[in-house]
Scaffold this motif. Structure first.
Motif, PDB file in Angstrom:
ATOM      1  N   TYR A  52       0.772  -1.294  -0.107  1.00 16.59           N
ATOM      2  CA  TYR A  52      -0.007   0.065   0.012  1.00 16.59           C
ATOM      3  C   TYR A  52       0.884   1.369  -0.044  1.00 16.59           C
ATOM      4  CZ  TYR A  52      -3.120   3.929   1.278  1.00 16.59           C
ATOM      5  OH  TYR A  52      -3.839   5.114   1.381  1.00 16.59           O
ATOM      6  N   ASN A  53       1.654   1.354   0.859  1.00 13.79           N
ATOM      7  CA  ASN A  53       2.717   2.574   1.000  1.00 13.79           C
ATOM      8  C   ASN A  53       3.356   3.002  -0.271  1.00 13.79           C
ATOM      9  OD1 ASN A  53       1.886   2.904   3.565  1.00 13.79           O
ATOM     10  ND2 ASN A  53       3.717   1.891   4.479  1.00 13.79           N
ATOM     11  N   LEU A  54       3.746   1.740  -0.855  1.00  9.83           N
ATOM     12  CA  LEU A  54       4.472   2.157  -2.216  1.00  9.83           C
ATOM     13  C   LEU A  54       3.592   2.860  -3.494  1.00  9.83           C
ATOM     14  CD1 LEU A  54       6.532  -1.197  -2.724  1.00  9.83           C
ATOM     15  CD2 LEU A  54       7.265   1.156  -2.304  1.00  9.83           C
ATOM     16  N   VAL A  55       2.295   2.453  -3.359  1.00  9.30           N
ATOM     17  CA  VAL A  55       1.154   2.965  -4.251  1.00  9.30           C
ATOM     18  C   VAL A  55       0.725   4.192  -3.902  1.00  9.30           C
ATOM     19  CG1 VAL A  55      -1.164   2.242  -5.025  1.00  9.30           C
ATOM     20  CG2 VAL A  55       0.122   0.521  -4.541  1.00  9.30           C
ATOM     21  N   GLU A  56       0.514   4.791  -2.570  1.00  2.43           N
ATOM     22  CA  GLU A  56       0.212   5.724  -2.478  1.00  2.43           C
ATOM     23  C   GLU A  56       1.555   6.850  -2.624  1.00  2.43           C
ATOM     24  OE1 GLU A  56      -0.758   8.544   1.671  1.00  2.43           O
ATOM     25  OE2 GLU A  56      -1.485   6.641   1.703  1.00  2.43           O
ATOM     26  N   LYS A  57       2.660   6.498  -2.287  1.00  6.56           N
ATOM     27  CA  LYS A  57       3.808   7.366  -2.719  1.00  6.56           C
ATOM     28  C   LYS A  57       3.738   7.510  -4.347  1.00  6.56           C
ATOM     29  CE  LYS A  57       8.965   7.098  -2.766  1.00  6.56           C
ATOM     30  NZ  LYS A  57      10.211   6.457  -2.394  1.00  6.56           N
TER      31      LYS A  57
END
Length: 265
Positions: free
Chosen positions: A150-155
């Protein structure tokens, strides 16, 4: 029926084309319809083949005097970053190319690559897979070694907004997120998402079948009439919200918050 379908096909003039660059993917999503062996060891296109496709598409567009859109798909197309940039650089200025889109899980997007894409301005757009709130997304969309994504996508979303690149989100609706779609839409808006396409999961493998929501929980599209989206629209009262039928995916519903003219997914 066969005669009718043949007639429709022969009278149709396609203007949007999908190119699967690779069978391979860096994620192991639980509901993926592509067999595991293909996602690990599958075929990846050579540039000479991609160039041949591009040439044929331009010949077709020129002959019929139409604009066409090209979407890179997979697998995960950003495993072929160099192929994509080379193709864009060679073809994006062609007058018959309306847009080039990249359908991606966004985990491989970094700032250097986004900068390269940004110079082509509005002709490039992204479709990004995101399945909702962090804890929900990470239930279904992890790496092969089980890492959360998830964090990679939001970044990646923040990077695309930073460089003013058009993108939309594609969310697979499952038993995990179907009852909290209003919260998800609000969350998306808060992280800078302006276009969302909601697609019910396809029961293409055993686990995917177990994730199919009950029919009463599904958002249903019937022609252009939306049966039950009240709770989502109500969550965005006061915003500029547009709801569209997704052409080609009759079960999909697309929400656009803000200026819909800038979004292509």
């Amino acid at each position: 029926l066969a005669r009718t379908l043949k007639k429709i096909f022969l009278q149709t003039q396609p203007s949007a084309f999908y190119i699967n660059l690779t069978d391979k993917c860096n994620l192991n999503c639980t509901y993926c319809y592509v067999p595991k062996d293909m996602r690990l060891k599958g075929y990846t296109m050579h540039y000479r083949d991609l160039e041949a496709i591009g040439t044929k598409l331009l010949e077709y567009a020129d002959k019929n005097n139409i604009f066409i859109g090209i979407t890179f798909h997979g697998g995960e197309p950003l495993l072929c970053k160099e192929l994509i940039i080379r193709f864009i650089d060679e073809y994006i200025r062609e007058k018959h190319i309306k847009y080039i889109s990249i359908m991606t899980n966004a985990t491989l997007l970094d700032e250097d690559y986004v900068k390269l894409i940004a110079k082509y301005e509005e002709k490039i757009t992204f479709g990004i897979s995101l399945d909702g709130l962090p804890e929900i997304h990470d239930k279904t969309r992890r790496t092969w070694d089980g890492k959360r994504t998830y964090n990679l996508v939001e970044k990646a979303i923040h990077l695309l907004n930073k460089y003013d690149i058009n993108f939309g989100i594609i969310t697979v609706v499952t038993t995990y997120n179907v009852k909290v779609l209003s919260e998800i839409i609000k969350h998306y808006y808060n992280i800078g998402v302006t276009s969302v396409l909601l697609n019910p999961v396809s029961p293409t493998n055993k686990h995917a079948y177990s994730l199919v929501p009950e029919i009463e929980d599904l958002i249903i599209m019937e022609n252009t009439r939306i049966i039950s989206v009240g709770r989502i629209v109500n969550s965005l009262i006061g915003k500029d919200v547009c709801i569209e039928k997704n052409r080609g995916l009759p079960t999909g519903i697309k929400f656009i918050v803000g200026d819909s003219s800038k979004v292509k997914i």
